[in-house]
Write an enzyme that holds these catalytic residues in place. Sequence first.
Site, PDB file in Angstrom:
ATOM      1  N   HIS A  63      -6.270   1.151  -5.140  1.00 16.34           N
ATOM      2  CA  HIS A  63      -6.555   2.490  -4.618  1.00 16.34           C
ATOM      3  C   HIS A  63      -5.292   3.331  -4.752  1.00 16.34           C
ATOM      4  O   HIS A  63      -4.221   2.818  -5.070  1.00 16.34           O
ATOM      5  CB  HIS A  63      -7.013   2.420  -3.160  1.00 16.34           C
ATOM      6  CG  HIS A  63      -6.085   1.672  -2.257  1.00 16.34           C
ATOM      7  ND1 HIS A  63      -5.981   0.292  -2.272  1.00 16.34           N
ATOM      8  CD2 HIS A  63      -5.192   2.097  -1.330  1.00 16.34           C
ATOM      9  CE1 HIS A  63      -5.077  -0.099  -1.381  1.00 16.34           C
ATOM     10  NE2 HIS A  63      -4.576   0.979  -0.797  1.00 16.34           N
ATOM     11  N   HIS A 300      -4.054   0.160   6.511  1.00 14.74           N
ATOM     12  CA  HIS A 300      -4.741  -0.022   5.241  1.00 14.74           C
ATOM     13  C   HIS A 300      -3.922  -1.019   4.421  1.00 14.74           C
ATOM     14  O   HIS A 300      -3.029  -1.690   4.941  1.00 14.74           O
ATOM     15  CB  HIS A 300      -4.928   1.320   4.518  1.00 14.74           C
ATOM     16  CG  HIS A 300      -3.676   2.093   4.313  1.00 14.74           C
ATOM     17  ND1 HIS A 300      -2.881   1.940   3.208  1.00 14.74           N
ATOM     18  CD2 HIS A 300      -3.057   3.033   5.082  1.00 14.74           C
ATOM     19  CE1 HIS A 300      -1.848   2.747   3.284  1.00 14.74           C
ATOM     20  NE2 HIS A 300      -1.910   3.423   4.411  1.00 14.74           N
TER      21      HIS A 300
END
Length: 378
Positions: A63, A300
């Site tokens: 990501h 995250h």
Amino acid sequence: MFQLSQQDIHLGAAAAGGKQDAIRQVAAALTEAGCVSAAYVDGMLQRELQTSTFLGNGIAIPHGTTDTRDLVLNTGVQVFQYPQGIEWGEGQTAYVVIGIAARSDEHLALLRQLTHVLSDDNVAQQLAQTTSAEELRSLLMGEKQAAEFQFDASLIALDVSADSLMTLQALNAGRLQKIGAVDANFVSDVITRKPLNLGQGIWLSDSNEGNLSSAATVSRPAQAFTEDGEPVALLLTVAVADEQPLTVLNYLSDLLLAQKAERLLKADAAGVLALLTSEVAEQSEVLTAEYVIRNEHGLHARPGTALVNVIKQFNCDITVTNLDGSGKPANGRSLMKVVALGVKKGHHLRFTASGEDAEAALTAIGEAIGSGLGEGVA
């Protein structure tokens, strides 16, 4: 809940250029799907240089960086399956690559859902080998999994104002009915039958009627009392639809056999949950510390990796509990399990460590969290 379409799944892919080629393929698919602008790929490649996005069990989740979040147009994922495997790092092979586009912490719920499924080694193997996009989609969405066993800190009530077993029975049965684990037949049956006295103030209630899904709940009175001359300090009620509640009963049995039931009577909700779902060392052998996560987007992949890397530097056993989440302890050495805790900004984490360097480990963890886990303090 995040929904995954078959159009988001690409089976039997190949990447001759290795990891970077795979990331470019995923980024191109995210762009084509309208999730990101074309330049988002640069952020994905940069993220991989900062820290590996390999989760384990053959799964990678590339990501973008925080600097490229403005290039995200819509939250979404693209899933690429590489049956031959992609070398993702030293000793790491990815068979399923999940490219993620998310503008803020919305990706944490997505990750929590996916990692819950992917933490099962058998499921990960099926993901790598299936030739059906629908099967892969169903596996990722958890549709082929058994119903989840419901037991977390929200189902543990302490300091209950009660002086009768019937009150505790009614509270527990009502709690199970509220979460949809039992129906009215269970409730009416449970409250009319005396629970089983397991000794040391611990009682157990269940029913053969109205079990819809497996779950457990605990009520502990503010003050222990006696009923018919028998001490009452805690009531565990279980709904049994499969074998999952047996794990809780086994941990409870071990505590009772060791004459250690008082540990359940002194612990807070997170502690009770840990004692009934995992091996927990004696308090004299463990150290605990609590820290607040200040990262803007929670834990995250990048700060999660930084935290796990700190923990792996020490030889002690460390668990992490999100006190603002499910309350279930997770292995601090597993990035997948740490990310699956769904930690957001402001959440309180409890670290429990046991071993020769436990104190040093907790100090290092606190310092790392205080410095922002590689992202600075928000």
